[in-house]
Design an enzyme around this catalytic site. Sequence first.
Site, PDB file in Angstrom:
ATOM      1  N   ASP A 284       0.718  -1.120   0.058  1.00 10.07           N
ATOM      2  CA  ASP A 284      -0.138  -0.110  -0.105  1.00 10.07           C
ATOM      3  C   ASP A 284       1.003   1.344   0.075  1.00 10.07           C
ATOM      4  O   ASP A 284       1.879   1.288   0.816  1.00 10.07           O
ATOM      5  CB  ASP A 284      -0.850   0.018   1.246  1.00 10.07           C
ATOM      6  CG  ASP A 284      -1.974   1.065   1.404  1.00 10.07           C
ATOM      7  OD1 ASP A 284      -2.707   1.215   0.343  1.00 10.07           O
ATOM      8  OD2 ASP A 284      -1.688   1.905   2.203  1.00 10.07           O
ATOM      9  N   GLU A 326       0.912  -0.330  -5.284  1.00  7.80           N
ATOM     10  CA  GLU A 326      -0.218   0.479  -5.128  1.00  7.80           C
ATOM     11  C   GLU A 326       0.336   1.919  -5.113  1.00  7.80           C
ATOM     12  O   GLU A 326       0.695   2.727  -3.963  1.00  7.80           O
ATOM     13  CB  GLU A 326      -1.247   0.481  -3.975  1.00  7.80           C
ATOM     14  CG  GLU A 326      -2.383   1.089  -4.006  1.00  7.80           C
ATOM     15  CD  GLU A 326      -2.751   2.214  -3.378  1.00  7.80           C
ATOM     16  OE1 GLU A 326      -3.594   2.896  -3.624  1.00  7.80           O
ATOM     17  OE2 GLU A 326      -1.753   2.649  -2.488  1.00  7.80           O
TER      18      GLU A 326
HETATM   19  C1  OTU Z   1      -4.409   3.647  -0.274  1.00  4.09           C
HETATM   20  O1  OTU Z   1      -4.792   4.774  -0.856  1.00  4.09           O
HETATM   21  C2  OTU Z   1      -5.542   2.725  -0.052  1.00  4.09           C
HETATM   22  O2  OTU Z   1      -5.995   2.372  -1.123  1.00  4.09           O
HETATM   23  C3  OTU Z   1      -6.623   3.483   0.601  1.00  4.09           C
HETATM   24  O3  OTU Z   1      -7.721   2.977   0.972  1.00  4.09           O
HETATM   25  C4  OTU Z   1      -6.149   4.123   2.266  1.00  4.09           C
HETATM   26  O4  OTU Z   1      -6.669   5.104   2.911  1.00  4.09           O
HETATM   27  C5  OTU Z   1      -4.518   4.897   1.885  1.00  4.09           C
HETATM   28  O5  OTU Z   1      -3.730   4.170   0.940  1.00  4.09           O
HETATM   29  C6  OTU Z   1      -3.853   4.962   3.252  1.00  4.09           C
HETATM   30  O6  OTU Z   1      -3.612   3.319   3.643  1.00  4.09           O
HETATM   31  O7  OTU Z   1      -2.004   5.738  -0.897  1.00  4.09           O
HETATM   32  O8  OTU Z   1      -0.783   5.481  -3.148  1.00  4.09           O
HETATM   33  O9  OTU Z   1      -6.497   9.166  -3.130  1.00  4.09           O
HETATM   34  O10 OTU Z   1      -5.891   6.588  -3.731  1.00  4.09           O
HETATM   35  O11 OTU Z   1      -4.908   7.223  -0.454  1.00  4.09           O
HETATM   36  C7  OTU Z   1      -1.807   6.038  -3.124  1.00  4.09           C
HETATM   37  C8  OTU Z   1      -6.834   8.149  -2.075  1.00  4.09           C
HETATM   38  C9  OTU Z   1      -2.656   5.533  -1.845  1.00  4.09           C
HETATM   39  C10 OTU Z   1      -5.993   6.781  -2.425  1.00  4.09           C
HETATM   40  C11 OTU Z   1      -4.672   7.134  -1.885  1.00  4.09           C
HETATM   41  C12 OTU Z   1      -4.029   5.529  -1.888  1.00  4.09           C
END
Ligand code: OTU
Length: 650
Positions: A284, A326
Site C-alpha cells: 500500500d 499501489e
Molecule cells: C491507499 O490509498 C488505500 O487504497 C486507501 O484505502 C488508504 O486509505 C490509503 O492508502 C492509506 O492507507 O496511498 O498511493 O486518493 O488513492 O490514499 C495512493 C486516495 C494511496 C488513495 C490513496 C491511496
Amino acid sequence: MYEQVSHSLLNDILVELKPEIGNQRLRHFYTRLGANFYAIHSLFHMLYGDRADFKEQMVSLVETLALRYMERSPALRKSDLAREKDYNWFLSQKWVGMALYCDRFADDLKGLRAKLPYIQELGVNMVHIMPILDCPPDHSDGGYAVRDFHKVDARYGTNADVEALAGTLKKRDMLLVLDVVVNHTSNEHEWARRARAGEQKYQDYYFVFDDREIPDSYEESMPEIFPVTAPGNFTWDEEMNKWVMTVFNSYQWDLNYRNPEVLIEMIDIILFWANKGADVLRLDAVAFLWKKIGRTCQNEREAHLLLQLMKDCCQVTAPGVLFIAEAIVAPSEVTKYFGEDAINAKECEIAYNATFMALLWDSVATKNAKLLNLGLKNLPEKLERATWLNYVRCHDDIGLGFDDKDVRLAGYDPVAHRRFLIEYYTGSYATSPARGVPFGENPKTGDARISGSLASLVGLESALQMNNEQAITDAIKTIVMLHGLILSYGGIPLLYYGDAIGTLNSLEYMADPAKRDDNRWINRSHFDWQKSELRRQTGSIEQRIFSALQHMIAVRKVTNVFADFDNRQFLTLENPNLLAYYRTDPQHSRNRVLVVANFNNEVQHLPISVLKPYGFIEQGGMKELCSGSRIAVENELIAVEPYSCYWLVD
Ligand code: OTU
C-alpha cells in the site's frame, strides 16, 4: 571482481549469523542469497551505509531472511521452485482478479470459502481480500490502519483461517492476494504505543518532533492527501507531547524508513504473510515511503531503493511471491515502480494502472476517446516481466491524475476540464446521469476526487429512478464495455466485488459515525446475495451484466494474445470517439485481436481503409469474439454500436 567482493562481504555476514541458522535445509536459500547479495548489500549501503551499526543491521537483515526461509513450508518451497522455472507465469491471460472485503462479501474468512463458487462462476481466479489484519474498531481506514501486523483481526477469523483459505485456493488453482500496509501503522500499534510512552527506540520508528519547526518545513512542499477529514501532514499527540507525521488520517503514523530497523521489520512482515500462503502482496501507498523536506515526499528515489530491497529480499526467501505496487501517481512516475534499467522487474511485478482507470472515466464523461488515446500512448513503456493491474473501480475514490500536457493536447483547459469531470460525476452537471459524490475537495488547490460505485457513476442509479429503459441499457452497456477494455488491454483485470451485478451506491455507511465522514464507503457496501440471485433470471439487470462479464472472461482466458507480452499496438484513427488497439501473438504475427471501443452515444464508423494498412480485413470481414458473429461491412465501414467494445478477429 564484483563476485569476489560480494563473496567476502557475504562471508563476513554469514559468520555472524545466529547459531541456529546453521546449514539445515538451506541449500536454495544460500544459492538465492548468493545471487542477490551484491544487490542487497549495495542498496542497503546506499541507504544506511553512513551508520556506525551498518554491519550489525546487515546481519540482522540476513538473519531475518534466513529465519523466515526456515519456516517456509515444503509446499510453498515447491511452488517457489516451479515459479522460478516458469517465471512468466503471471503474464498469462488466464488470470482474472477480484477485490473484495472479506466481511462485506462473506461474513468472515471461513464464510468466504463458501462464497468461492460465486467467484469461480464468474471466472475469477485471483482473490484480493482487502486488509484483514488487526485494526482498532473505529479508526481503521478500512483496514489500512494496522494495529498488529502479525495477526488477523478477530472479526475476520484467525491466522489459521488464512492458511486454510490459501490451501483451498491453491487446490482450485486460484491466487491469494493480501495487503501489507508498508507506509504507516495505526496509532494503536505497539510501536506507536511505546513511542507514546516515551521509548526512544520506537519514537525513532516514526517522524516525531517536539515543535512545529520541522513539521512546518515539511508541510511547505507536501500535498494533503485527505484535506477534508485529515488536513495537514502532522498530528499533535497529547500523551507524547510531540508532533508526529500522519500523511493520511491523523491516526495513521508514517513509518520512518531512514531507520533500517523499520525496513527490516517490514521485510519480516512481508515474509511472514508470504509464508502464510499469499501468492501476491499488495504494498500500500508505496510512493510515500521516503520523506524529504522541500519535496512532495512522493516518488523519491529512495522509495524505489526500498522497494528494490524488499523485492531482492523476497527473492531470497520466497521467490514465488509477487508484489503489487499501489502507487496512484502521475503517468510519468508509475512505470518506475516496476523497476528501471532491468529486463526483470526489480521492484513490483504488478502495478495498479490508475492512469488507464482515470482515462476511462474521462471518456465515459466526454463520450469521446481523445484524452484516453493521448494518455495511453504517452504512458511510458514498462519493463518486460511486469504487468498492469487494470481496473475500472476499486474501494477508493477516483483521482483525475492525468498529464496536463495531454489534457491540453486533447483541446481542454486542465483546470476547467477537471472541474467539468467533477461536476459531471457528482451530479451538478445538468445532463449527466452520474450519481457520484465529491471526495477530498481542497479549496486551497481546487482539487477534488470522486467517490461512487461503478453502476451509479455510469448512470444506472438515475436510469432506474427515472425508469428509463434506454438509459438502463446504456448504463449496462457502459459497464460491459469498460470491462471489455480492462480484460483485453494487457495485464491482469481486477474486478470489484459488486460490479458484476450492478451494485449501486450505498448509504449504509452514514449510520456509522466512524465512517460517516469518509464517503469512499459509498462503494464498500455489503454484497447483496439476494440481488446476486437475479443473475439467474433472464433479462434482469444483474443477469445482463453478469453473463456478459462471465462470457468475456471465458473468452479472454482462451485468447492467447491477451497474455501480456507488451504485444499491444494502438491504431491512429481520425474518429475521436473510438479507441482501437490490437494485440498480436509474439510467435504468430497473423494471430491478432483488434479491440475497438465506442464511447459515444451514437454509432461510430470505422473505415476499413484504416485497417487495411495494418493487414486486417483482407478476407473481407471480421468476426467478433464474444458474440461469435460476423461484423457487417457496409460502404467500406464497420459500424461500432454506442457504448460497445468489440474484440475482432480476421
Ligand atoms: C491507499 O490509498 C488505500 O487504497 C486507501 O484505502 C488508504 O486509505 C490509503 O492508502 C492509506 O492507507 O496511498 O498511493 O486518493 O488513492 O490514499 C495512493 C486516495 C494511496 C488513495 C490513496 C491511496
